[in-house]
Every structure is written in structure tokens, then in C-alpha cells.
Write a protein that holds these residues in place. Structure first.
Motif, PDB file in Angstrom:
ATOM      1  N   ASP A  56       0.858  -1.179   0.000  1.00 17.39           N
ATOM      2  CA  ASP A  56       0.000   0.000   0.000  1.00 17.39           C
ATOM      3  C   ASP A  56       0.899   1.237   0.000  1.00 17.39           C
ATOM      4  OD1 ASP A  56       0.859   0.423   2.640  1.00 17.39           O
ATOM      5  OD2 ASP A  56      -1.020  -0.276   3.526  1.00 17.39           O
ATOM      6  N   LEU A  57       0.299   2.410   0.043  1.00 19.66           N
ATOM      7  CA  LEU A  57       1.084   3.641  -0.041  1.00 19.66           C
ATOM      8  C   LEU A  57       1.809   3.984   1.259  1.00 19.66           C
ATOM      9  CD1 LEU A  57      -1.253   5.783  -2.309  1.00 19.66           C
ATOM     10  CD2 LEU A  57       0.919   4.705  -2.920  1.00 19.66           C
ATOM     11  N   GLU A  58       1.732   3.094   2.225  1.00 20.97           N
ATOM     12  CA  GLU A  58       2.521   3.226   3.456  1.00 20.97           C
ATOM     13  C   GLU A  58       3.640   2.175   3.494  1.00 20.97           C
ATOM     14  OE1 GLU A  58       2.003   5.884   5.285  1.00 20.97           O
ATOM     15  OE2 GLU A  58       0.398   6.335   3.880  1.00 20.97           O
ATOM     16  N   GLY A  59       3.709   1.345   2.460  1.00 23.22           N
ATOM     17  CA  GLY A  59       4.766   0.340   2.382  1.00 23.22           C
ATOM     18  C   GLY A  59       4.420  -0.994   3.006  1.00 23.22           C
ATOM     19  N   ARG A  60       3.192  -1.158   3.457  1.00 19.02           N
ATOM     20  CA  ARG A  60       2.791  -2.435   4.053  1.00 19.02           C
ATOM     21  C   ARG A  60       2.491  -3.443   2.947  1.00 19.02           C
ATOM     22  NH1 ARG A  60      -0.210   1.383   7.616  1.00 19.02           N
ATOM     23  NH2 ARG A  60      -1.715   1.388   5.911  1.00 19.02           N
ATOM     24  N   VAL A  61       3.026  -4.654   3.098  1.00 22.91           N
ATOM     25  CA  VAL A  61       2.768  -5.711   2.126  1.00 22.91           C
ATOM     26  C   VAL A  61       1.309  -6.135   2.240  1.00 22.91           C
ATOM     27  CG1 VAL A  61       3.329  -8.077   1.426  1.00 22.91           C
ATOM     28  CG2 VAL A  61       5.156  -6.520   2.158  1.00 22.91           C
ATOM     29  N   ILE A  62       0.606  -6.087   1.117  1.00 21.82           N
ATOM     30  CA  ILE A  62      -0.789  -6.516   1.108  1.00 21.82           C
ATOM     31  C   ILE A  62      -0.983  -7.798   0.299  1.00 21.82           C
ATOM     32  CG2 ILE A  62      -1.808  -4.281   1.638  1.00 21.82           C
ATOM     33  CD1 ILE A  62      -2.229  -3.790  -1.309  1.00 21.82           C
ATOM     34  N   LYS A  63       0.025  -8.144  -0.510  1.00 29.09           N
ATOM     35  CA  LYS A  63      -0.034  -9.405  -1.242  1.00 29.09           C
ATOM     36  C   LYS A  63       1.384  -9.787  -1.639  1.00 29.09           C
ATOM     37  CE  LYS A  63      -2.056 -11.696  -5.234  1.00 29.09           C
ATOM     38  NZ  LYS A  63      -2.685 -11.517  -6.534  1.00 29.09           N
ATOM     39  N   GLY A  64       1.713 -11.046  -1.434  1.00 26.91           N
ATOM     40  CA  GLY A  64       3.029 -11.542  -1.809  1.00 26.91           C
ATOM     41  C   GLY A  64       3.729 -12.164  -0.619  1.00 26.91           C
TER      42      GLY A  64
END
Length: 185
Positions: A56-64
Motif C-alpha cells: 500500500d502507499l505506506e509500504g505495508r505488504v498486502i499481497k506476496g
């Protein structure tokens, strides 16, 4: 074609043309509030869709399942400042780095068309840091390419084709300046 497959085609193209090395350089594309990025420390020509990372635009991994590139901050910082940008390409092309202070896009009409009249130069900051990310994003607020001293090149575009073309145009400009200097010796 799915976004991940198109993304991998451009990553491989950049590798095949010598702009990315096996493990260095990184690419991203924005899709709404999500960013598809290359993973860290993975061989570029062998990446698969399963290796890609969405943040996301905060750098949190959302997929992978892998970690995003260590330069994710830079990519996100650019997207936050440039609503018109949907692709960021970061390479470690040597010639533009060495000739950064000598590059003038007016030397080639194609460079002036694709790069604009100014090529931003960013002082050296440790790779992967917030300082580098913010400096690059600021430099790219009004420019489409930036040369990071001792580090690399960042090009942006509405899509991957435009960002990749800007990398290649910058490298062509650096070659033209290099050859011109050789001929003037």
C-alpha cells in the motif's frame, strides 16, 4: 494481459537491455492505492508472478510472500507527490551517473521531447533511506528523470512504457555526450 504479466515483461526487457543487473535496480507500477513492486534480492530475469509484491502507499505488504525492494520508500514517495505518475523505474546505469553534470537534453531532440528540458541531480544518500526517498520525490516533482549521484537513475511515467523509454533515452543521451567528448579529444 494481466498487470503482473506486463510488469514482468518490462522487468525482463530492462534486464536484457542491461539497465537492471541480476539483483540490482527495481520497478514499480501503481494501480489505485496499491503498488506492484519487484521483490528485494531476487534475480530479475527469473521472477514469476508469485514473486511479485503488492504494497500500500505506506509500504505495508498486502499481497506476496517476499519482501519488497529496499527502495519501496522512494517509489511510494514519488507516487504521493505525482498523481500523474503510475510507473517508476530505478536502474543503476553507469554512464548517466558518471556524466551527470555534463548531460544536456538539448543535445538530442528526442531527449528533450521525452525527458524535458531539465534532468534532476540528487546528491548521494544511503540507498533505501527516507532521506533518499524524499530527495528523489522532491527532484521529480517537476522532472521526469533524476540521476542519483554514485547510485543510479530514476525515471517516471504515466505507464511502464513511458518510464522505460525515459531510462533508455537518458542512457542514449549519456552515450551521445560520451562519444562527443571522445571525438573532441
Amino acid at each position: 494481459m494481466e498487470i503482473e504479466e506486463e510488469f514482468l515483461r518490462y522487468v525482463r526487457l530492462l534486464y536484457e537491455r542491461g539497465h537492471l543487473t541480476l539483483l540490482s535496480g527495481n520497478v514499480s507500477v501503481r494501480a489505485g492505492n496499491r503498488v506492484l513492486v519487484t521483490p528485494t534480492s531476487r534475480p530479475k530475469p527469473f521472477l514469476t508472478v508469485d514473486d511479485l509484491v503488492w504494497i500500500d502507499l505506506e509500504g505495508r505488504v498486502i499481497k506476496g510472500r517476499l519482501m519488497p525492494t529496499s527502495e519501496w520508500r522512494m517509489h511510494v514517495a514519488v507516487y504521493k507527490r505525482r498523481g500523474d505518475v503510475n510507473a517508476v523505474v530505478h536502474t543503476h546505469d553507469v554512464l548517466p551517473i558518471i556524466l551527470a553534470d555534463k548531460l544536456d537534453s538539448s543535445l538530442l531532440s528526442e531527449a528533450e521531447i521525452y525527458l524535458g528540458s531539465e534532468i534532476a541531480i540528487v546528491e548521494y544518500f544511503q540507498p533505501g533511506t527516507v532521506e533518499l526517498a524524499e530527495s528523489v520525490a522532491k527532484a521529480l516533482e517537476r522532472n521526469n528523470v533524476a540521476i542519483l549521484k554514485r547510485h543510479g537513475v530514476v525515471a517516471v511515467g504515466r505507464d511502464l512504457a513511458e518510464a522505460v523509454n525515459r531510462v533508455e533515452t537518458l542512457v542514449d543521451l549519456a552515450k551521445a555526450v560520451f562519444y562527443k567528448q571522445l571525438l573532441e579529444l
